[in-house]
Scaffold this motif. Sequence first.
Motif, PDB file in Angstrom:
ATOM      1  N   CYS A   1       0.769  -1.281   0.081  1.00 55.55           N
ATOM      2  CA  CYS A   1      -0.122  -0.061   0.157  1.00 55.55           C
ATOM      3  C   CYS A   1       0.902   1.313  -0.150  1.00 55.55           C
ATOM      4  CB  CYS A   1      -0.875  -0.008   1.242  1.00 55.55           C
ATOM      5  SG  CYS A   1      -2.141   1.299   1.169  1.00 55.55           S
TER       6      CYS A   1
ATOM      7  N   ASP B   1       0.353   3.796   1.920  1.00 52.70           N
ATOM      8  CA  ASP B   1       0.319   3.943   3.123  1.00 52.70           C
ATOM      9  C   ASP B   1       1.714   4.376   3.780  1.00 52.70           C
ATOM     10  OD1 ASP B   1       0.030   3.984   6.235  1.00 52.70           O
ATOM     11  OD2 ASP B   1      -2.121   3.410   5.745  1.00 52.70           O
TER      12      ASP B   1
ATOM     13  N   GLY C   1      -4.047   0.477  -1.331  1.00 50.71           N
ATOM     14  CA  GLY C   1      -4.756  -0.899  -1.098  1.00 50.71           C
ATOM     15  C   GLY C   1      -3.970  -1.960  -1.611  1.00 50.71           C
TER      16      GLY C   1
ATOM     17  N   HIS D   1      -2.070  -4.573   5.111  1.00 46.39           N
ATOM     18  CA  HIS D   1      -1.251  -4.068   6.421  1.00 46.39           C
ATOM     19  C   HIS D   1      -2.719  -3.524   7.094  1.00 46.39           C
ATOM     20  CE1 HIS D   1      -2.278   0.261   5.806  1.00 46.39           C
ATOM     21  NE2 HIS D   1      -2.341  -0.185   4.501  1.00 46.39           N
TER      22      HIS D   1
ATOM     23  N   CYS E   1      -5.698  -0.289   7.090  1.00 49.01           N
ATOM     24  CA  CYS E   1      -5.732   0.136   5.698  1.00 49.01           C
ATOM     25  C   CYS E   1      -6.809   1.083   5.433  1.00 49.01           C
ATOM     26  CB  CYS E   1      -5.697  -1.129   4.740  1.00 49.01           C
ATOM     27  SG  CYS E   1      -5.322  -0.447   2.936  1.00 49.01           S
ATOM     28  N   GLY E   2      -6.615   2.332   5.026  1.00 52.64           N
ATOM     29  CA  GLY E   2      -7.333   3.247   4.766  1.00 52.64           C
ATOM     30  C   GLY E   2      -8.342   2.922   3.337  1.00 52.64           C
ATOM     31  N   ALA E   3      -7.594   2.170   2.298  1.00 48.05           N
ATOM     32  CA  ALA E   3      -8.317   1.771   1.239  1.00 48.05           C
ATOM     33  C   ALA E   3      -9.190   0.651   1.351  1.00 48.05           C
ATOM     34  CB  ALA E   3      -7.245   1.442   0.184  1.00 48.05           C
TER      35      ALA E   3
END
Lengths: 233, 233, 233, 233, 233, 233
Positions: free
Chosen positions: E39, E41, E64, E98, E101-103
């Motif tokens: 990701c 991130d 993502g 991970h 994860c925001g996605a």
Amino acid sequence: MKKLIKGLRDFKTNYFSTHTELFEQLAHGQKPRVLFISCSDSRVDPNLITQTEIGELFVIRNAGNIIPPYGAANGGEGAAVEYAIHALGIEQIVVCGHSHCGAMKGLLQLDKLQEEMPLVYDWLKHAEATRRLIKENYKSYQTEELLEIAIAENVLTQIENLRTYPVVHSRMYQGKLKIYGWIYHLETGEVLAYDPDSHSYVHPQSQLGEYDPLDGPVAGEFTVSNAPPPPIA
Amino acid sequence: MKKLIKGLRDFKTNYFSTHTELFEQLAHGQKPRVLFISCSDSRVDPNLITQTEIGELFVIRNAGNIIPPYGAANGGEGAAVEYAIHALGIEQIVVCGHSHCGAMKGLLQLDKLQEEMPLVYDWLKHAEATRRLIKENYKSYQTEELLEIAIAENVLTQIENLRTYPVVHSRMYQGKLKIYGWIYHLETGEVLAYDPDSHSYVHPQSQLGEYDPLDGPVAGEFTVSNAPPPPIA
Amino acid sequence: MKKLIKGLRDFKTNYFSTHTELFEQLAHGQKPRVLFISCSDSRVDPNLITQTEIGELFVIRNAGNIIPPYGAANGGEGAAVEYAIHALGIEQIVVCGHSHCGAMKGLLQLDKLQEEMPLVYDWLKHAEATRRLIKENYKSYQTEELLEIAIAENVLTQIENLRTYPVVHSRMYQGKLKIYGWIYHLETGEVLAYDPDSHSYVHPQSQLGEYDPLDGPVAGEFTVSNAPPPPIA
Amino acid sequence: MKKLIKGLRDFKTNYFSTHTELFEQLAHGQKPRVLFISCSDSRVDPNLITQTEIGELFVIRNAGNIIPPYGAANGGEGAAVEYAIHALGIEQIVVCGHSHCGAMKGLLQLDKLQEEMPLVYDWLKHAEATRRLIKENYKSYQTEELLEIAIAENVLTQIENLRTYPVVHSRMYQGKLKIYGWIYHLETGEVLAYDPDSHSYVHPQSQLGEYDPLDGPVAGEFTVSNAPPPPIA
Amino acid sequence: MKKLIKGLRDFKTNYFSTHTELFEQLAHGQKPRVLFISCSDSRVDPNLITQTEIGELFVIRNAGNIIPPYGAANGGEGAAVEYAIHALGIEQIVVCGHSHCGAMKGLLQLDKLQEEMPLVYDWLKHAEATRRLIKENYKSYQTEELLEIAIAENVLTQIENLRTYPVVHSRMYQGKLKIYGWIYHLETGEVLAYDPDSHSYVHPQSQLGEYDPLDGPVAGEFTVSNAPPPPIA
Amino acid sequence: MKKLIKGLRDFKTNYFSTHTELFEQLAHGQKPRVLFISCSDSRVDPNLITQTEIGELFVIRNAGNIIPPYGAANGGEGAAVEYAIHALGIEQIVVCGHSHCGAMKGLLQLDKLQEEMPLVYDWLKHAEATRRLIKENYKSYQTEELLEIAIAENVLTQIENLRTYPVVHSRMYQGKLKIYGWIYHLETGEVLAYDPDSHSYVHPQSQLGEYDPLDGPVAGEFTVSNAPPPPIA
Ligand SMILES: [Zn+2]
Ligand SMILES: [Zn+2]
Ligand SMILES: [Zn+2]
Ligand SMILES: [Zn+2]
Ligand SMILES: [Zn+2]
Ligand SMILES: [Zn+2]
């Protein structure tokens, strides 16, 4: 650029100031009667050749007066067709090709475009039906004749493509939309119109029933069907 | 249609017959100096407002004078830009918006379009950068002001988009291509031009260093940057 | 699955062993005469309803017997059309809709599909011309009637789409390709064929000039044009 | 065409009239058990080779029995897969290739297609995983062998592609969907089924635990893995 | 920015000057052993968590850790996969999700994204197989659990997608390419690896046969299959 | 793989256990200050060369540090840009190219890629503006120089592309977003930054007004504009 900017001033001083009423009225909304689809070519000026005023023609111009089939492209063509018919209520479309069209020349030598002008190459895929028709049916023709045929046939190809648009399909079903195919011959200043009955391009006046035969035969009148071998289905 | 067909005859009889030399010359090839990108709107006639002759402007017209970023669309826009620069050697581009633009009105009420005019809706995605800028920076503005700002900003958005085209990128690198942003105010007959230094739209004459202040202040002169809060980067 | 596998054995033991000559011949190449485009629906079996042998029909089957316009999709439809015409020399195409079609039901309630069957939703965009025609011209109709009309009109929409394919365009120009529109009524076992002259669906026999009026009027014969208001252009 | 139209009448007179109960029942809705994906080839008739009745197989047919990966195409394949699984609750999919497949022949000589059949060329991109596998792993093979291997491997490629569809992914996770790979040998009337354990194509009966070894070895039984060098991962 | 620029100087002064030999060697070409897909991130640093030197990991990073199916996207993912395998001869791929994860959070509330982050919304279509699996099989779960499951399942979805790439397909056929699924738990600093046999995420050491049980049970060890109801196919 | 897995343990034992506070804090959300766009190349490690901690850089990595123009691709690039700016509020973007870039080498020999690495070939279309600029303006240059110029120009091309994204456009309008162009020279460990005023790549320190001339002239400092003939517009 100086010339253009000077032109802007002339326009305002001369034309605009003598047509203030028209412009005032147009500021409240456009009511064009015709969607005019023509080539970007600098030698084609829709308003000039039809001697129409500002406000009369809704105009799409691109290289080769091409309208990709519905769903085949996400450029401006489909949106403008939809807007013209649905938002403006336009009931007449003219697809206007022209002699000496550079896009059609490109179509007949497509391979040469791929490296130098890849976007033109890709764009002409939407005229592939024209190209294939020419390639499969006019093998022995000369370059110049081929160009004339390509120009004439491409107008018909694009009319077929237009018919696949939902707004077009629905309005034609209602009998409320007419599509015309024209070719503008810039060396004679003449426009010929496609006549579905004879499958040839004729004087548009004759289609209105007001053609005067005393005008005599038209130099350069274009009959698609006189090209052997293919009788049109 | 009768009117148009009659116009064709008038064009040939009057205009064409008095410009035969020009047309003869043009039959050997076009040499336009400017690529003119404007709206399909019937109230915008590029040749009329610039008072240019046939042969001078290579023209793209679609709803909203939009040029999608390079690779973002497979419509006619990219092909015409490429042809204009590579095949015709054009070194000047004008992106010309106009007041009362229906496409920009649509952009400000995008949701209403999805059902009735889905192709227009999709097409306006290429002006999303304009829409987002307006939405995020002009929350408290009135409809009419928003429309003016959208029209003005959209010209700049499309100029950004133009810069992503390989032919444009390479010619600008050579210093051989200039892009101008114009807005045509159809209620005054006036055209204002974007001035990057002041980030405002000004009399194009002033850009040529030949602006006469005696003309007085311009009604409707449009300053993008007078709209708080955002100073332009 | 057991049933199918048992069927495979039965096929070999019974059908294959009694048609060895045919299969031997077919192993050297197929020579189908007709491209048959029908729905994936399990109740439509092209070979069964036409009582044709193996080797006679080249078949495209998808949900809704849809052929997107040329360039509008990169699925298998265009490739199969091109292969049928160019590689196999097929000169006859049948687009065969059918009563109770689930895809057409979906088309009439498109919004319900978006969340649960997004791919079906997207696919039906290629029948949007049918949907818009229905929506704009049959406002007061009942669900069941609407479905019948949608099925009938969709066959015509897809025929329009077919005409935009370069191979189709070129062969039709030569007069060497015919496209037929059929509707299979699975509750009567009857197939009706579109008649362009009367804009209605009729007994296909009548089109061959061998229709026997003693058969009497056909229950369920479908006349598109009896649906007011729109006379077909 | 006459033959087909005569066939329609025969179908109604003979088959339909003796199965009225079945058709009546089917008019209320289809309940197919299997999604059958096969080639458009006229020599492949899904219902015939499986000896299934009307109503049993939901069928997708295109050139090469190809299912592009999820999101890779907007043709009818994904929609039909989604409809079969979500709307009809189908729990078994057969991907059925066949010997002498023209699409697979094309895949092995892809370059020859680009000019004459550009849509077939584009379509076969969805079998590129098959082509690359063949090209990188079977360099010294003969044309005929390569074709057999391509046909066999392509069925497996398409099964991989199928697994990327959300509906397929979710149902396989539930253990409620099975995918089978078949090859129909039209010169022997035999169908072999892919066996993941041995990575070879075997008698489908053997997979059901009812295979009788007295049937003896199968002529033409296809073992993908007997092709050196590559052991399958 | 100042901090970064200061960092650049520190890097050169400290790290670079003590690793000159390595950098000299790398200037002649990279030879990474692993394609690492993670990701974007900021809390995921592939080289840090694997304690690898510069030159060891070829890295794809996007929101993502998504790899669209072959043909489904024209972004950088496919090109990087192809380059890694074909040009660099990489034989090991790690897809590393991970925690937090925001996605994946976005995927579980997809509708909220459409207006504000339309590109993220569109991008997450390539994780639709994950979303549908969650939606259809984990109806009664809490938000936090759902997120963990989504993260874990999405790694597997993307591995399925990877398998559709021609280069991947061919190399896996040769037994020369391995794909690993990892999840990095940033609150424990732990990475767990997918184990296909048990369909659960386990200590990667255990997969190498060198796992020391004295390490004791792992807090937060993730077993996909302990989530009822669906046994994995 | 063993090495990586051992590295995971080392990371946890050493790095993680000595930064528990940082990780605890990061588990509540990331707050990166910079979007860092770099090549997938194993020799480029964003955190290493900027000496940043975990949590500081939101990272996009693909072959060639390319960001296709808005709307031109549906890969992960646009989504990550949108997420970085809209969801994370990032106000600084670095596009970081690097010396010896394999993607840029490929761009200069594009034709060789088409057969072996078709996805890389397609992907590099998004750097076509770089390629055309090089091709039209640097005809007589040597391979090595061309590569350096391509790397430097490509960073600028991608910055142009970035500007077409709605989120970027709107934030730049607000003066809240800055884009930097960097080149990492892996043989010297040096990073140079693009300076729009001089159109050359300079020590980034100099841009902060803290450049110490006593450092002396920079070996390998790259001036795009020293390449005749083209003065940059
Ligand atoms: Zn032209
Ligand atoms: Zn307008
Ligand atoms: Zn159906
Ligand atoms: Zn086949
Ligand atoms: Zn993440
Ligand atoms: Zn690189």
